[in-house]
Design an enzyme around this catalytic site. Structure first.
Site, PDB file in Angstrom:
ATOM      1  N   GLU A  70     -12.367   3.145  -0.990  1.00  0.00           N
ATOM      2  CA  GLU A  70     -11.988   4.350  -1.735  1.00  0.00           C
ATOM      3  C   GLU A  70     -11.594   4.047  -3.166  1.00  0.00           C
ATOM      4  O   GLU A  70     -11.867   4.839  -4.068  1.00  0.00           O
ATOM      5  CB  GLU A  70     -10.851   5.083  -1.012  1.00  0.00           C
ATOM      6  CG  GLU A  70     -11.351   5.747   0.263  1.00  0.00           C
ATOM      7  CD  GLU A  70     -10.262   6.469   1.026  1.00  0.00           C
ATOM      8  OE1 GLU A  70      -9.109   6.483   0.548  1.00  0.00           O
ATOM      9  OE2 GLU A  70     -10.566   6.993   2.104  1.00  0.00           O
TER      10      GLU A  70
ATOM     11  N   ASP B 162       0.851  -1.195   0.000  1.00  0.00           N
ATOM     12  CA  ASP B 162       0.000   0.000   0.000  1.00  0.00           C
ATOM     13  C   ASP B 162       0.888   1.246   0.000  1.00  0.00           C
ATOM     14  O   ASP B 162       1.897   1.307   0.712  1.00  0.00           O
ATOM     15  CB  ASP B 162      -0.912  -0.010   1.236  1.00  0.00           C
ATOM     16  CG  ASP B 162      -2.076   0.948   1.100  1.00  0.00           C
ATOM     17  OD1 ASP B 162      -3.222   0.490   0.970  1.00  0.00           O
ATOM     18  OD2 ASP B 162      -1.823   2.179   1.122  1.00  0.00           O
ATOM     19  N   ILE B 163       0.487   2.236  -0.771  1.00  0.00           N
ATOM     20  CA  ILE B 163       1.295   3.460  -0.896  1.00  0.00           C
ATOM     21  C   ILE B 163       1.258   4.282   0.401  1.00  0.00           C
ATOM     22  O   ILE B 163       2.162   5.096   0.650  1.00  0.00           O
ATOM     23  CB  ILE B 163       0.781   4.303  -2.100  1.00  0.00           C
ATOM     24  CG1 ILE B 163       1.861   5.251  -2.595  1.00  0.00           C
ATOM     25  CG2 ILE B 163      -0.510   5.036  -1.776  1.00  0.00           C
ATOM     26  CD1 ILE B 163       1.543   5.898  -3.934  1.00  0.00           C
TER      27      ILE B 163
ATOM     28  N   HIS C 247     -10.193  -5.263  -3.570  1.00  0.00           N
ATOM     29  CA  HIS C 247      -8.875  -5.499  -2.981  1.00  0.00           C
ATOM     30  C   HIS C 247      -9.019  -5.963  -1.541  1.00  0.00           C
ATOM     31  O   HIS C 247      -9.945  -5.585  -0.832  1.00  0.00           O
ATOM     32  CB  HIS C 247      -7.991  -4.247  -3.049  1.00  0.00           C
ATOM     33  CG  HIS C 247      -8.629  -3.009  -2.507  1.00  0.00           C
ATOM     34  ND1 HIS C 247      -9.529  -2.258  -3.234  1.00  0.00           N
ATOM     35  CD2 HIS C 247      -8.510  -2.384  -1.304  1.00  0.00           C
ATOM     36  CE1 HIS C 247      -9.931  -1.227  -2.502  1.00  0.00           C
ATOM     37  NE2 HIS C 247      -9.335  -1.284  -1.325  1.00  0.00           N
TER      38      HIS C 247
END
Ligand code: 5GP
Ligand code: ZN
Length: 113
Positions: A94, A29-30, A99
């Site tokens: 979001e 995850d960023i 996912h």
């Protein structure tokens, strides 16, 4: 296709990819919320859990298997971790591409919402 996860699958935007097969990829995850925060996603653009066809439900088992494998690789199998899928607006989703979050490496809160 302006889906950010489809762009990651296509290699059009970079990601730290940990796993890839014919149907699924996993990448960090960023904006991680814990030392381990990995997203496991189907390569097929399924917008959300609510869009998952009955015939596609084995995909969730496959994603779970990969998440468990990644948890072992991240050395959080014994300490514990959380798998989460957010669905829709009130579910807190979001990015509109199905996912699964794999989160661990610190003590997580006991609440989900
Ligand atoms: P959601 O809130 O939809 O369940 O989770 C979406 C997740 O995708 C968030 O944790 C967010 O940090 C992550 N994310 C959004 N855009 C990108 C991106 O471009 N690259 C990566 N690696 N993660 C992203
Ligand atoms: Zn997509």
């Amino acid at each position: 296709m302006d889906c950010v996860f489809c762009q990651i699958i296509a290699g059009e935007i970079p990601a730290d990819i940990l796993y890839r097969d014919e149907e699924v990829i996993a990448f960090r995850d960023i904006n991680p919320v814990a030392p381990t925060h990995v997203l496991i996603i189907p390569k097929k653009h399924i917008p959300s859990l609510v869009d998952l066809a009955d015939a596609e439900t084995p995909l969730i088992g496959q994603m779970t298997k990969i998440a468990n494998q990644l948890a072992r690789e991240e050395a959080i199998s014994e300490s514990g971790y959380r798998l989460a899928i957010s669905c829709g607006k009130q579910g807190g989703q979001e990015v509109p591409h199905l996912h699964m979050h794999l989160v661990g490496g610190r003590q997580l809160s006991g609440t989900l919402g």
